[in-house]
Design an enzyme around this catalytic site. Structure first.
Site, short mmCIF file in Angstrom:
data_model
loop_
_atom_site.label_atom_id
_atom_site.label_comp_id
_atom_site.label_asym_id
_atom_site.label_seq_id
_atom_site.Cartn_x
_atom_site.Cartn_y
_atom_site.Cartn_z
N GLU A 91 0.82 -1.19 0.00
CA GLU A 91 0.00 0.00 0.00
C GLU A 91 0.85 1.24 0.00
OE1 GLU A 91 -3.94 -1.57 2.18
OE2 GLU A 91 -2.39 -0.59 3.34
N CYS A 104 3.93 8.23 0.50
CA CYS A 104 4.49 7.40 1.57
C CYS A 104 4.57 5.97 1.05
CB CYS A 104 3.59 7.49 2.80
SG CYS A 104 4.08 6.39 4.14
N CYS A 111 6.99 -6.73 7.86
CA CYS A 111 8.21 -6.19 8.46
C CYS A 111 8.74 -7.16 9.51
CB CYS A 111 7.92 -4.83 9.10
SG CYS A 111 9.40 -4.08 9.80
N CYS A 115 7.74 -4.37 15.88
CA CYS A 115 7.39 -3.39 16.91
C CYS A 115 6.00 -3.72 17.47
CB CYS A 115 7.40 -1.97 16.36
SG CYS A 115 9.01 -1.49 15.75
N CYS A 118 2.92 -1.58 16.32
CA CYS A 118 2.74 -1.35 14.88
C CYS A 118 1.99 -2.53 14.26
CB CYS A 118 4.11 -1.19 14.22
SG CYS A 118 4.05 -1.18 12.41
N SER A 216 13.50 6.12 14.32
CA SER A 216 12.37 5.78 15.19
C SER A 216 12.94 5.29 16.52
CB SER A 216 11.53 4.68 14.54
OG SER A 216 10.92 5.19 13.37
N HIS A 218 11.53 5.92 20.12
CA HIS A 218 10.41 5.44 20.94
C HIS A 218 10.69 5.20 22.42
CE1 HIS A 218 8.73 5.12 17.04
NE2 HIS A 218 9.25 3.95 16.75
N CYS A 335 0.01 5.81 10.33
CA CYS A 335 1.23 5.09 10.68
C CYS A 335 0.90 3.74 11.28
CB CYS A 335 2.03 5.87 11.71
SG CYS A 335 2.52 7.47 11.15
#
Ligand code: SAH
Ligand code: SF4
Length: 348
Positions: A91, A104, A111, A115, A118, A216, A218, A335
């Site tokens: 996407e 984006c 992935c 995380c 996510c 990133s 966090h 996100c």
């Protein structure tokens, strides 16, 4: 069949040399595909007929099937689902903000970083995308905008996947998009977002190109970070920041540190202070992203008062910070939502 968008200009030149054609054919074909966005060899009118036929036998261009698009007209955000020949789906999101047209893009299907906040990370890893598959996400929207008399102005690598774990394909895609024969998008128009793969950051610093880099982070503590970003336990926060400082020294670009705010987990004043201490003296900016909920994710978005207090604490300590709410949330393009939205689309 080979995908033409997987080829760099130099590789195309090699191909034409290998079939006894002049080198300038590489420029002609690259310009058709990447600048004029014509993906039908029979329409490449400055090539001899026999060559158009030969190319059509050997190459495909833009081998992805556009599926549904979802639009949030009010916000100017649009999400495109692309199906790849092997059944993988990716996407891509277009965001319109003032004169900016930002695409984006994803670098992997799924992935491997995992995380915990996510939706992409939770659903696992499928495969790396090829350079052509990464780039064509931008080109699909470039085509659409072209028809409206507009252009893509920025590209952010913040969709599905960890770009620095698919380094070669990612860099090739960006270099092709950056090429003067193609879209000619300046290096500073790209933002690579990474979870902090140290060898990848150092390698990027040596490329000699001024991409924007977003890290990133966090969490300001290694143990908390390992909990939230499982694969990041390989590198300490200190190692990530040291590598990032090398990137700054090489490129003079200001770094963005991304920090997803999870209620009661990493959003306290103590964490803000520790974060400020870590980044003291760095050429850095902090993007605070209040958690964007998706089904199955075990966190909550902090109330505004907590978000503001975190930001104030950073500012007080001399660290630049901005609060960024995810765009595209209403079309499940916020996100971390891309993969979840895709699974949902597949089950319909
Ligand atoms: N893998 C890369 C790039 C893609 S993610 C990376 O992690 O940097 C892009 C950004 O979206 C990251 O900063 C990520 O932490 C953030 N993100 C992921 N899930 C989110 C969620 N549920 N809410 C808010 N931000 C999220
Ligand atoms: Fe991967 Fe980035 Fe999601 Fe982490 S936040 S799982 S690195 S896409």
């Amino acid at each position: 069949m080979r995908e033409l968008l997987d080829f760099s200009p130099a590789e195309l030149a090699d191909f034409f040399a290998s079939i006894g054609e002049p080198k300038y054919r590489a420029r002609q074909v690259f310009e058709w595909a990447w600048q004029h966005l014509i993906w039908d060899f029979s329409r490449m009118t400055n090539l001899p007929e026999f060559l158009r036929e030969r190319l059509a036998e050997e190459f495909a261009i833009g081998t992805a099937t556009p599926g549904a698009t979802l639009m949030d007209a009010e916000e100017g955000t649009e999400k495109l689902l692309l199906k790849l020949p092997d059944g993988a789906a990716i996407e891509t999101v277009l965001m319109r903000e003032g004169a900016r047209r930002t695409v984006c893009i994803s670098t992997q299907a799924g992935c491997p970083v995992g995380c915990t906040f996510c939706a992409t990370g939770k659903s696992g890893f499928h495969r790396d995308l090829s350079a052509g598959e990464i780039a064509l996400q931008v080109l699909f929207f470039a085509r659409k905008l072209k028809a409206e008399g507009e252009r893509v102005t920025h590209v952010v690598l913040m969709g599905m996947g960890e770009p620095l774990l698919n380094y070669k394909a990612t860099l090739k895609a960006i270099r092709n998009l950056n090429h003067p024969w193609g879209l000619n998008l300046g290096a500073r128009r790209f933002t690579v977002s990474t979870v902090g793969i140290v060898p990848g950051i150092l390698r990027l610093a040596r490329e000699g190109i001024q991409f924007n880099l977003a890290i990133s982070l966090h969490a300001p503590y290694d143990d908390l970070r390992a909990e939230l970003v499982p694969l990041a336990r390989k590198y300490t926060i200190r190692q990530v920041i040291t590598a990032t400082e090398e990137y700054v020294a090489a490129t003079k670009r200001r770094i963005t540190y991304e920090y997803v705010l999870l209620y009661g987990v990493n959003d306290g004043i103590a964490e803000a202070r520790a974060l400020a201490k870590l980044l003291r003296g760095c050429l850095a900016h902090v993007n605070l992203i209040p958690f964007n909920p998706a089904p199955g994710l075990p966190y909550r978005r902090p109330p505004l008062s907590r978000v503001e207090a975190f930001k104030r604490e950073l500012l007080k300590r001399g660290i630049d910070a901005t609060v960024r709410y995810s765009r595209g949330v209403r079309i499940q393009a916020g996100c971390g939502q891309l993969r979840a939205a895709h699974l949902d689309a597949m089950s319909r």
